[in-house]
Design an enzyme around this catalytic site. Structure first.
Site, PDB file in Angstrom:
ATOM      1  N   TYR A   1      25.604 -23.558 -28.002  1.00 23.41           N
ATOM      2  CA  TYR A   1      24.585 -23.295 -26.877  1.00 23.41           C
ATOM      3  C   TYR A   1      24.767 -21.410 -27.521  1.00 23.41           C
ATOM      4  O   TYR A   1      23.636 -20.248 -26.760  1.00 23.41           O
ATOM      5  CB  TYR A   1      25.579 -22.501 -26.016  1.00 23.41           C
ATOM      6  CG  TYR A   1      24.907 -24.355 -24.767  1.00 23.41           C
ATOM      7  CD1 TYR A   1      24.276 -25.068 -25.726  1.00 23.41           C
ATOM      8  CD2 TYR A   1      25.159 -24.465 -23.499  1.00 23.41           C
ATOM      9  CE1 TYR A   1      24.135 -26.911 -25.295  1.00 23.41           C
ATOM     10  CE2 TYR A   1      25.355 -25.918 -23.380  1.00 23.41           C
ATOM     11  CZ  TYR A   1      25.097 -26.463 -23.449  1.00 23.41           C
ATOM     12  OH  TYR A   1      24.578 -27.880 -23.547  1.00 23.41           O
TER      13      TYR A   1
ATOM     14  N   HIS B   1      30.040 -33.563 -29.133  1.00 22.05           N
ATOM     15  CA  HIS B   1      28.916 -33.055 -28.769  1.00 22.05           C
ATOM     16  C   HIS B   1      27.693 -34.092 -29.485  1.00 22.05           C
ATOM     17  O   HIS B   1      26.893 -34.658 -28.491  1.00 22.05           O
ATOM     18  CB  HIS B   1      28.225 -31.575 -29.560  1.00 22.05           C
ATOM     19  CG  HIS B   1      26.756 -31.244 -28.868  1.00 22.05           C
ATOM     20  ND1 HIS B   1      26.841 -29.799 -28.341  1.00 22.05           N
ATOM     21  CD2 HIS B   1      25.506 -31.951 -27.907  1.00 22.05           C
ATOM     22  CE1 HIS B   1      25.619 -29.383 -27.773  1.00 22.05           C
ATOM     23  NE2 HIS B   1      24.942 -30.615 -27.067  1.00 22.05           N
TER      24      HIS B   1
END
EC number: 1.1.1.346
Length: 318
Positions: free
Chosen positions: A70, A130
């Site tokens: 992010y 992830h």
């Protein structure tokens, strides 16, 4: 000082850890990653992640869903300091990205240290793989278990794992299995069989894209269901569906008014009939689109990006 936490239920992880049922997602908050979907067409964020996350904490969110990918964890850390929320009252989640996973266990450990520095904390409540990077995610997961033993992570989990990826962990002899699997879950992508398999294993399901990125707010079924609940919006119907199913609900918005709206899902109950109607919104096309995205993303940003090398071509879709 920030206001009190949002009053809502909590879930229990397999070790008894209390996990909030609602969290604030920080993807594309103040920063859009270069390889994010449609990144090239998205305008620069108008507000910083620091400002947005401070608002979310002031509204009462206590679970912050973060990630290396992010690109804004330092800003999130500053927002936490700005808000003055005690660390023990927070539930901090982060995820290690594909490029780091491919580099190996030492890189994973180094990235965790960076995340801890950026978030200004000495531990994470939950750290996730992830994406299940082929040939690499199992070793990365084993490293997370070591980091958990060292006290730097309270719980270990995964994200975007198909059932077959989870089985790969089990086949490797891993006994400290994921506490959480974070996947897209909403009425338009409700993979009931997959979700049930994970839940039967004691894995708590975290939902991202709970609101389908706001792209279905004019859907006629959603609008009709919302009409049954005075003063409730389509977004709140989607959020309530998530909560009622027992998933962790992680909405995101850069607008404080929407943050408040998204959290107002604990004061009403959807009828069984309306839940059934929402469940039926998942189409074969949506499942196929999910499969395409999975195949594209497990190697994303790695040296194998753009190839199908090692990608599982036959996974449980529904």
């Amino acid at each position: 000082m920030s206001s009190s936490a949002i009053e809502g239920p909590s879930l229990s992880l397999r070790d008894g850890t209390v996990h909030p049922a609602i969290g604030f997602g920080t993807y594309k908050v103040g920063f859009v990653p270069a390889s994010a979907t449609a990144a090239a067409t998205e305008s620069a964020p108008q507000r910083s992640a620091r400002e947005c996350v401070k608002d979310a904490l002031d509204v009462g969110y206590r679970l912050l869903e973060c990630a290396e990918f992010y690109g804004n964890e330092e800003q999130v850390g500053l927002a936490i300091q700005d808000a003055g929320v005690n660390r023990k009252d927070l539930f901090l989640v982060s995820k290690v990205w594909t490029t780091t996973i491919e580099k190996g266990p030492d890189a994973v450990a180094a990235q965790l240290e960076k995340t801890l520095r950026d978030l200004q904390t000495d531990y994470l409540d939950l750290y996730l793989i992830h994406w299940p990077v082929p040939q690499h995610h199992v070793e990365a997961y084993k490293k997370l278990i070591e980091l958990k033993a060292a006290g730097k992570i309270k719980n270990v989990g995964v994200s975007n794992y198909a059932w077959e990826d989870y089985l790969e962990l089990k086949e490797a002899g891993i006994t400290d299995l994921p506490a959480v699997n974070q996947i897209e879950i909403n009425p338009f992508l409700y993979r009931k069989k997959t979700i049930q398999k994970f839940q039967e294993e004691g894995v708590v399901m975290q939902s991202y894209r709970s609101l389908r990125d706001g792209k279905q707010m004019e859907n006629h079924v959603l609008l009709d269901v919302a009409s049954h609940y005075p003063n409730k919006t389509v977004a709140q119907i989607l959020g309530r569906w998530c909560i009622q199913k027992g998933f962790v609900y992680i909405p995101k918005s850069v607008k404080k008014s929407r943050m408040i709206e998204n959290a107002q899902v604990f004061d009403f109950v959807l009828s069984e009939q309306d839940m059934t109607r929402l469940d039926a919104l998942t189409t074969t096309d949506n499942l196929n689109a999910f499969q395409d995205l999975y195949r594209k993303c497990v190697n994303r940003d790695t040296s194998k990006d753009g190839t199908m090398e090692g990608v599982k071509m036959d996974i449980t879709l529904d």
